[in-house]
Write an enzyme that holds these catalytic residues in place. Structure first.
Site, PDB file in Angstrom:
ATOM      1  N   GLY A 160     -24.052  17.299  -8.975  1.00  0.00           N
ATOM      2  CA  GLY A 160     -25.050  17.013  -7.933  1.00  0.00           C
ATOM      3  C   GLY A 160     -25.259  15.516  -7.824  1.00  0.00           C
ATOM      4  O   GLY A 160     -26.385  15.040  -7.746  1.00  0.00           O
ATOM      5  N   ASP A 216     -12.973  -0.719  -7.697  1.00  0.00           N
ATOM      6  CA  ASP A 216     -13.199   0.425  -8.598  1.00  0.00           C
ATOM      7  C   ASP A 216     -12.409   0.297  -9.904  1.00  0.00           C
ATOM      8  O   ASP A 216     -12.862   0.774 -10.945  1.00  0.00           O
ATOM      9  CB  ASP A 216     -12.760   1.750  -7.921  1.00  0.00           C
ATOM     10  CG  ASP A 216     -13.699   2.179  -6.811  1.00  0.00           C
ATOM     11  OD1 ASP A 216     -14.608   1.403  -6.457  1.00  0.00           O
ATOM     12  OD2 ASP A 216     -13.507   3.295  -6.286  1.00  0.00           O
ATOM     13  N   ASN A 230      -1.418   4.920   5.944  1.00  0.00           N
ATOM     14  CA  ASN A 230      -2.564   4.280   6.594  1.00  0.00           C
ATOM     15  C   ASN A 230      -3.257   3.309   5.653  1.00  0.00           C
ATOM     16  O   ASN A 230      -3.433   3.598   4.473  1.00  0.00           O
ATOM     17  CB  ASN A 230      -3.578   5.334   7.052  1.00  0.00           C
ATOM     18  CG  ASN A 230      -3.036   6.139   8.212  1.00  0.00           C
ATOM     19  OD1 ASN A 230      -2.278   5.623   9.036  1.00  0.00           O
ATOM     20  ND2 ASN A 230      -3.401   7.405   8.266  1.00  0.00           N
ATOM     21  N   LYS A 255     -19.162  10.028   6.631  1.00  0.00           N
ATOM     22  CA  LYS A 255     -20.300   9.660   7.490  1.00  0.00           C
ATOM     23  C   LYS A 255     -20.164  10.295   8.874  1.00  0.00           C
ATOM     24  O   LYS A 255     -21.167  10.605   9.527  1.00  0.00           O
ATOM     25  CB  LYS A 255     -20.436   8.142   7.601  1.00  0.00           C
ATOM     26  CG  LYS A 255     -21.422   7.573   6.644  1.00  0.00           C
ATOM     27  CD  LYS A 255     -20.919   7.386   5.231  1.00  0.00           C
ATOM     28  CE  LYS A 255     -21.285   8.394   4.202  1.00  0.00           C
ATOM     29  NZ  LYS A 255     -20.687   8.131   2.886  1.00  0.00           N
ATOM     30  N   VAL A 309      -9.380   4.807   0.079  1.00  0.00           N
ATOM     31  CA  VAL A 309     -10.217   6.007   0.078  1.00  0.00           C
ATOM     32  C   VAL A 309     -11.373   5.842   1.064  1.00  0.00           C
ATOM     33  O   VAL A 309     -11.691   6.756   1.834  1.00  0.00           O
ATOM     34  CB  VAL A 309     -10.753   6.298  -1.347  1.00  0.00           C
ATOM     35  CG1 VAL A 309     -11.798   7.404  -1.312  1.00  0.00           C
ATOM     36  CG2 VAL A 309      -9.619   6.684  -2.273  1.00  0.00           C
ATOM     37  N   HIS A 325     -43.597  -4.223  15.313  1.00  0.00           N
ATOM     38  CA  HIS A 325     -44.211  -2.888  15.383  1.00  0.00           C
ATOM     39  C   HIS A 325     -43.797  -2.216  16.696  1.00  0.00           C
ATOM     40  O   HIS A 325     -43.736  -2.890  17.719  1.00  0.00           O
ATOM     41  CB  HIS A 325     -45.735  -3.031  15.356  1.00  0.00           C
ATOM     42  CG  HIS A 325     -46.455  -1.732  15.457  1.00  0.00           C
ATOM     43  ND1 HIS A 325     -46.518  -0.833  14.409  1.00  0.00           N
ATOM     44  CD2 HIS A 325     -47.121  -1.150  16.486  1.00  0.00           C
ATOM     45  CE1 HIS A 325     -47.203   0.228  14.789  1.00  0.00           C
ATOM     46  NE2 HIS A 325     -47.575   0.070  16.046  1.00  0.00           N
ATOM     47  N   GLU A 372       0.867  -1.190   0.000  1.00  0.00           N
ATOM     48  CA  GLU A 372       0.000   0.000   0.000  1.00  0.00           C
ATOM     49  C   GLU A 372       0.898   1.233   0.000  1.00  0.00           C
ATOM     50  O   GLU A 372       1.822   1.331   0.804  1.00  0.00           O
ATOM     51  CB  GLU A 372      -0.905  -0.023   1.246  1.00  0.00           C
ATOM     52  CG  GLU A 372      -1.640   1.263   1.553  1.00  0.00           C
ATOM     53  CD  GLU A 372      -2.510   1.776   0.398  1.00  0.00           C
ATOM     54  OE1 GLU A 372      -3.383   1.032  -0.074  1.00  0.00           O
ATOM     55  OE2 GLU A 372      -2.293   2.938  -0.029  1.00  0.00           O
ATOM     56  N   LYS A 373       0.622   2.183  -0.907  1.00  0.00           N
ATOM     57  CA  LYS A 373       1.509   3.351  -1.009  1.00  0.00           C
ATOM     58  C   LYS A 373       1.294   4.347   0.125  1.00  0.00           C
ATOM     59  O   LYS A 373       2.182   5.112   0.466  1.00  0.00           O
ATOM     60  CB  LYS A 373       1.391   4.013  -2.375  1.00  0.00           C
ATOM     61  CG  LYS A 373       0.067   4.656  -2.693  1.00  0.00           C
ATOM     62  CD  LYS A 373       0.128   5.258  -4.091  1.00  0.00           C
ATOM     63  CE  LYS A 373      -1.214   5.681  -4.613  1.00  0.00           C
ATOM     64  NZ  LYS A 373      -2.081   6.480  -3.757  1.00  0.00           N
ATOM     65  N   ALA A 403       4.147  -0.247  -5.579  1.00  0.00           N
ATOM     66  CA  ALA A 403       4.428  -1.497  -6.298  1.00  0.00           C
ATOM     67  C   ALA A 403       4.315  -1.253  -7.797  1.00  0.00           C
ATOM     68  O   ALA A 403       3.415  -0.535  -8.246  1.00  0.00           O
ATOM     69  CB  ALA A 403       3.444  -2.572  -5.876  1.00  0.00           C
TER      70      ALA A 403
HETATM   71  P1  NAI Z   1     -21.438  10.712  -9.486  1.00  0.00           P
HETATM   72  O1  NAI Z   1     -21.359  10.010 -10.796  1.00  0.00           O
HETATM   73  O2  NAI Z   1     -22.292  10.180  -8.417  1.00  0.00           O
HETATM   74  O3  NAI Z   1     -21.914  12.222  -9.721  1.00  0.00           O
HETATM   75  C1  NAI Z   1     -21.290  13.080 -10.615  1.00  0.00           C
HETATM   76  C2  NAI Z   1     -22.307  14.111 -11.040  1.00  0.00           C
HETATM   77  O4  NAI Z   1     -21.656  15.118 -11.774  1.00  0.00           O
HETATM   78  C3  NAI Z   1     -23.394  13.538 -11.930  1.00  0.00           C
HETATM   79  O5  NAI Z   1     -24.630  13.938 -11.412  1.00  0.00           O
HETATM   80  C4  NAI Z   1     -23.097  14.161 -13.281  1.00  0.00           C
HETATM   81  O6  NAI Z   1     -24.251  14.347 -14.058  1.00  0.00           O
HETATM   82  C5  NAI Z   1     -22.465  15.481 -12.883  1.00  0.00           C
HETATM   83  N1  NAI Z   1     -21.572  16.091 -13.871  1.00  0.00           N
HETATM   84  C6  NAI Z   1     -20.634  15.471 -14.628  1.00  0.00           C
HETATM   85  N2  NAI Z   1     -19.984  16.382 -15.392  1.00  0.00           N
HETATM   86  C7  NAI Z   1     -20.508  17.601 -15.090  1.00  0.00           C
HETATM   87  C8  NAI Z   1     -20.257  18.938 -15.524  1.00  0.00           C
HETATM   88  N3  NAI Z   1     -19.314  19.191 -16.433  1.00  0.00           N
HETATM   89  N4  NAI Z   1     -20.992  19.954 -14.980  1.00  0.00           N
HETATM   90  C9  NAI Z   1     -21.952  19.690 -14.051  1.00  0.00           C
HETATM   91  N5  NAI Z   1     -22.234  18.441 -13.624  1.00  0.00           N
HETATM   92  C10 NAI Z   1     -21.518  17.415 -14.124  1.00  0.00           C
HETATM   93  O7  NAI Z   1     -19.910  10.885  -9.024  1.00  0.00           O
HETATM   94  P2  NAI Z   1     -19.316  11.366  -7.636  1.00  0.00           P
HETATM   95  O8  NAI Z   1     -20.337  12.054  -6.836  1.00  0.00           O
HETATM   96  O9  NAI Z   1     -18.069  12.089  -7.969  1.00  0.00           O
HETATM   97  O10 NAI Z   1     -18.976   9.997  -6.927  1.00  0.00           O
HETATM   98  C11 NAI Z   1     -17.986   9.135  -7.519  1.00  0.00           C
HETATM   99  C12 NAI Z   1     -18.216   7.694  -7.164  1.00  0.00           C
HETATM  100  O11 NAI Z   1     -18.028   7.481  -5.785  1.00  0.00           O
HETATM  101  C13 NAI Z   1     -19.602   7.238  -7.522  1.00  0.00           C
HETATM  102  O12 NAI Z   1     -19.472   6.194  -8.456  1.00  0.00           O
HETATM  103  C14 NAI Z   1     -20.200   6.754  -6.246  1.00  0.00           C
HETATM  104  O13 NAI Z   1     -20.825   5.509  -6.429  1.00  0.00           O
HETATM  105  C15 NAI Z   1     -19.022   6.617  -5.292  1.00  0.00           C
HETATM  106  N6  NAI Z   1     -19.430   7.061  -3.958  1.00  0.00           N
HETATM  107  C16 NAI Z   1     -20.295   6.301  -3.245  1.00  0.00           C
HETATM  108  C17 NAI Z   1     -20.743   6.723  -2.016  1.00  0.00           C
HETATM  109  C18 NAI Z   1     -21.722   5.894  -1.279  1.00  0.00           C
HETATM  110  O14 NAI Z   1     -21.864   4.715  -1.575  1.00  0.00           O
HETATM  111  N7  NAI Z   1     -22.459   6.443  -0.333  1.00  0.00           N
HETATM  112  C19 NAI Z   1     -20.285   7.976  -1.428  1.00  0.00           C
HETATM  113  C20 NAI Z   1     -19.416   8.700  -2.273  1.00  0.00           C
HETATM  114  C21 NAI Z   1     -19.008   8.242  -3.475  1.00  0.00           C
END
Ligand code: NAI
Length: 472
Positions: A184, A314, A39, A53, A43, A446, A35-36, A117
């Protein structure tokens, strides 16, 4: 150069790599994890799931103290935020978990090296540590679990001052007055909600016509409506174009409804998705097959084009979720030891979004089913009709069950309090091809939020008890 001989080399100690290594250790293998970072935990533990969280919980407690508890007759006269203490608490939570992984590895007989690595041949890698020492590792099998990194868009490069990534957002020295969020999606809305609750004016610029693309529109709408209540601006179908410094703030130009618009804030946070970490560890030295989007290509047993080298998490594709990486880590470990687990046997990888309210999805969504032209039965039950939700003062949202015409449960979407905890019943139901009756006829205690699943199954069957049937 020191020589190390192992049965399996694991590159990357995130929730994919460290889980694979533990399982391999349990199966009696001689394993080395490289692991580079100092910790362990990747991520997820260091800059993702766990610290986010922690902040989400802190912001929720704050909101409860100043707003929600009043309804229940609790008046707080003076409420202050000690942000330094918040950060310390969050960091301590992270440290206790990453330290725990080191112990788990050790306890399962797994060796660990801190360093970078690089594969040099199909059975060899060189590891360089921070002191410049080099180790040559000879291995029979390898598991690549190198994860992903945030994407940049043209004209918007992370400088960690004006353009921040999600890690920066977790480690701010103070609560900002304002911020612009480009994207968003999951990361943007989870962390945006934290700061919006703490008083930051958040302006969201989202390219698609809804927040949280990938979730059904009615689900996303519940989150959007709540988010707007925090004095936040949401611009949908909006595209970021350029930015410049404006005094000690930044100004963003974006396209929205055919016009160029401007917003000003303390900084911009870019959260537009993540890309696989498929470079920097020698893929090119062994001719590893990588697709046009940068994902390492694997078969259903998680083998790369070198069958003794596996890849998980990922770096092999969507969904980029910690629990998917861990599941694949266990499967790769078992397969190295002679099993034949296939990713095709997994019916669902549930997803959870820790917005307010939370969103959780397992299996097919209603919007996906309709887009595919499937004949479905849908049952939707609102939190507002749940005794438990009423008594905890968390009545936004609903549970929705999607079944096929044979009444086999195919998907569940939840938007509401504790969605993250409720979704596991749905995942089990989908894995077991449960019928609506299996859920509807199971006695759910319930008063609990668990009853929402049972009630939604009854609605899907046309036999609602605690709501009236929809009017024809
Ligand atoms: P995301 O794919 O969820 O959201 C990226 C958003 O950016 C999308 O709504 C997209 O339409 C928008 N977007 C893309 N290019 C844009 C632009 N030029 N201008 C404006 N809007 C634009 O990716 P995010 O939020 O970066 O998360 C990355 C990964 O991390 C996801 O695959 C997610 O599954 C994972 N993740 C999971 C979590 C969880 O399970 N609770 C928490 C945080 C991340």
């Amino acid at each position: 150069m020191e020589q190390l001989n192992v049965q399996t080399l694991v590159i990357g100690a995130g929730p994919g790599g460290y889980v694979a290594a533990i399982r391999l250790g349990q199966l009696g293998q001689k394993v080395l994890v490289v692991e580079k970072e100092k910790n362990l935990g990747g991520v997820c533990l260091n800059w993702g799931c766990i610290p986010s969280k922690s902040l989400i919980q802190m912001a929720k407690s704050y909101e409860n103290t100043i707003v929600k508890n009043k309804k229940m007759g609790i008046i707080a006269h003076k409420v202050e935020i000690d942000w330094e203490q918040t950060q310390k608490w969050k960091d301590k939570t992270v440290r206790s978990l990453t330290g725990g992984i080191a112990q788990l590895l050790k306890g399962n007989g797994v060796s660990h090296l801190e360093g970078i690595a690089k594969l040099t041949s199909p059975h060899q890698a060189q590891v360089t540590n921070s002191k410049g020492e080099i180790f040559e590792v000879n291995f029979e099998h390898a598991i690549l679990a190198t994860g992903s990194s945030p994407i940049e868009i043209p004209g918007f490069s992370f400088d960690h001052k004006n353009i921040l990534d999600s890690t920066d957002l977790l480690e701010l020295k103070s609560i900002p007055k304002s911020m612009i969020l480009i994207g968003g999606g999951v990361i943007g809305l989870e962390l945006g909600t934290v700061y919006a609750k703490l008083g930051t004016k958040v302006k969201v610029i989202e390219m698609m016509d809804q927040l949280l693309p990938g979730t059904s529109k009615d689900v996303a709408k519940v989150v959007e409506d709540k988010f707007r209540k925090y004095q936040s601006d949401v611009f949908l179908s909006a595209r970021a174009k350029s930015w410049k410094e404006a005094g000690d703030q930044v100004e963003l130009v974006f396209e929205h409804e055919g016009n160029n618009k401007r917003v000003v804030a303390d900084f911009i946070c870019l959260a537009v998705g993540r890309k696989p970490n498929s470079q920097g560890w020698g893929a090119e030295n062994i001719g590893l097959a990588i697709d046009e989007r940068g994902f390492v290509m694997v078969n259903d047993c998680l083998q790369t084009n070198h069958p003794h080298i596996y890849a998980i998490g990922d770096v092999v594709g969507q969904p980029m979720l910690a629990h998917k990486a861990s599941k694949e880590g266990e499967m790769a470990a078992e397969n190295i030891c002679g099993a034949h687990y296939s990713t095709e046997d997994i019916q669902t990888v549930p997803g959870v979004i820790f917005t307010d309210p939370e969103v959780a999805i397992a299996g097919i969504t209603e919007d996906e089913a309709l887009a595919e032209g499937l004949s479905i039965k849908v049952g939707k039950f609102p939190y507002a009709a749940s005794g438990r939700a009423k008594s905890t003062n968390e009545t936004e949202g609903f549970v929705k069950i999607i079944a096929d015409t044979e009444e086999v449960v195919r998907g569940v979407e939840i938007v509401g309090s504790h969605a993250s905890d409720l979704i596991s019943e749905a995942a089990l139901a989908i894995e077991m091809s449960a019928l609506l009756d299996d859920i509807a006829l199971t006695t759910h205690p319930h008063p609990t939020l668990g009853e929402l699943m049972m009630e939604a199954a009854k609605v899907a069957k046309g036999e609602p008890v605690h709501i009236l049937p929809p009017k024809e």
